[in-house]
Design an enzyme around this catalytic site. Sequence first.
Site, short mmCIF file in Angstrom:
data_model
loop_
_atom_site.label_atom_id
_atom_site.label_comp_id
_atom_site.label_asym_id
_atom_site.label_seq_id
_atom_site.Cartn_x
_atom_site.Cartn_y
_atom_site.Cartn_z
N ASN A 27 0.80 -1.23 0.00
CA ASN A 27 0.00 0.00 0.00
C ASN A 27 0.83 1.28 0.00
OD1 ASN A 27 -2.91 -0.73 -0.11
ND2 ASN A 27 -2.27 -2.02 1.61
N HIS A 73 -5.26 3.20 3.07
CA HIS A 73 -6.07 2.04 3.48
C HIS A 73 -7.56 2.30 3.28
CE1 HIS A 73 -2.68 0.24 6.18
NE2 HIS A 73 -2.56 -0.09 4.91
N PRO A 107 -2.16 -8.27 6.10
CA PRO A 107 -3.52 -8.71 5.83
C PRO A 107 -4.51 -7.90 6.67
CG PRO A 107 -2.09 -10.58 6.30
CD PRO A 107 -1.31 -9.35 6.61
N HIS A 207 11.85 -4.85 10.55
CA HIS A 207 12.19 -3.44 10.68
C HIS A 207 12.78 -3.29 12.08
CE1 HIS A 207 9.45 -2.94 7.33
NE2 HIS A 207 9.66 -1.65 7.28
N GLU A 210 14.60 0.70 17.87
CA GLU A 210 15.52 1.20 18.91
C GLU A 210 16.42 0.13 19.53
OE1 GLU A 210 14.59 0.75 22.41
OE2 GLU A 210 12.84 -0.39 21.83
N ASP A 288 11.05 0.80 -0.23
CA ASP A 288 10.15 0.90 0.92
C ASP A 288 8.71 1.17 0.46
OD1 ASP A 288 9.68 0.60 3.61
OD2 ASP A 288 10.25 2.63 4.17
P1 IMP Z 1 0.50 -2.46 3.69
O1 IMP Z 1 1.04 -3.40 4.73
O2 IMP Z 1 0.53 -3.00 2.30
O3 IMP Z 1 -0.86 -1.93 4.07
O4 IMP Z 1 1.50 -1.20 3.61
C1 IMP Z 1 1.46 -0.12 4.51
C2 IMP Z 1 1.96 -0.54 5.88
O5 IMP Z 1 3.35 -0.87 5.80
C3 IMP Z 1 1.91 0.57 6.93
O6 IMP Z 1 0.64 0.65 7.54
C4 IMP Z 1 2.99 0.15 7.91
O7 IMP Z 1 2.52 -0.84 8.80
C5 IMP Z 1 4.02 -0.51 7.00
N1 IMP Z 1 5.12 0.43 6.64
C6 IMP Z 1 5.31 1.05 5.48
N2 IMP Z 1 6.45 1.79 5.52
C7 IMP Z 1 6.98 1.61 6.73
C8 IMP Z 1 8.18 2.08 7.37
O8 IMP Z 1 8.99 2.84 6.83
N3 IMP Z 1 8.39 1.66 8.65
C9 IMP Z 1 7.53 0.83 9.30
N4 IMP Z 1 6.42 0.37 8.72
C10 IMP Z 1 6.14 0.73 7.45
ZN ZN Z 2 9.43 -0.61 5.41
#
Ligand code: IMP
Ligand code: ZN
Length: 358
Positions: A27, A73, A107, A207, A210, A288
């Site tokens: 997404n 979303h 999901p 990911h 810290e 990313d």
């Molecule tokens: P999805 O999992 O396809 O809905 O992609 C968006 C989701 O990826 C976000 O809601 C985050 O949970 C995660 N996400 C995207 N980029 C980052 C990031 O740089 N750091 C941590 N989580 C990320």
């Molecule tokens: Zn990421």
Amino acid sequence: MFASVMENEADVFYRELPKVELHAHLNGSVSSQTIEKLIVRKPHLNIEHSMTAIGKGQRRTLDECFQVFKVIHQLVDTEEDILMVATDVIKEFAADGVKYLELRSTPREEKNTGLSKKGYVETIIKAIQQCKNEGEDIDVRFLVAIDRRNGTEVAMETVKLAEEFMLSSGGLVVGLDLSGDPTVGHGKDLLPALQRAKNCGLKLSLHLSELEESDLLLNLPPDRIGHGTFLHPEVGGSQSLVDKVVKNNIPLELCLTSNVKGQTVPSYSKHHFEYWYQLGHPSVICTDDKGVFCTDLSKEYQLAASTFGLSREAVWKLSQQAIDCIFAPDTVKQQLRQKWVDLQPQQQTCNDNVETSV
Ligand code: IMP
Ligand code: ZN
């Protein structure tokens, strides 16, 4: 005139460079063209383009970045949307010269539209298969993502779902991703789920945020690390963290524009790519969220080359070495290595120009 010819020639080099993308959230990867189609489908949401992307020169706090995902979303909440988004994203990566892609996504269940988590994953698998049937020149695999915000129980459910699909998807589901807002929750609560995933044969890409948590999660150890912005001593990490990463030879997925726009590193030139690259540690350039951060993998390679003075030969080697870090089996690695050999221009080894401009 001369400058623009030079620029175009470089653009073509980076576009044609065969590439491996290992860190792409579905997404976050939705292009402006696809967002446009989603906005037309859902005019009642009153979502504007500026709410789903962070343009050139713009910066956002991490919190603001996570707000952007919430907006996307809202736009992507049916199986039909997911199918369109996933096929568009795969085709865009293919058009950018990506030969192997690991997509990841969390999901989601949407009560209003009847979307289930299982249906969510099935639809992404369908999109991957459709693109394959249409002859797209890209091998796509899927990592099921845990959003850390959703807590321990959901994490365990997600692992079980990933396990199911690992066994039933004909090798398309290869691993698990831990992502989401790093300020929410603690890694130790997620350890049982991650341990289970590892034991059942799912590959792990985490990911890492810290210090204390990174130390704990590195003991698993993960198969790859996303970002790793806080690992080395200069940024508040420690030598012992670096040693663990090096000792276990854990590849890093490095996303320059995402880190600069999301302000987890101060500038391109201060990006930790240089630290790990100098060490000779496996470091893979990734996007990313190419949609949210308005980039693509060709641009990211070009930025790394111009920022750190990499020759074209070095860039080629960097993209080739990424093959070693994929989660698909050795047979796929062999096929990709052959593809890189077939695609390598004859004069490649003589052409040692250092990239000085983008
Ligand atoms: P999805 O999992 O396809 O809905 O992609 C968006 C989701 O990826 C976000 O809601 C985050 O949970 C995660 N996400 C995207 N980029 C980052 C990031 O740089 N750091 C941590 N989580 C990320
Ligand atoms: Zn990421």
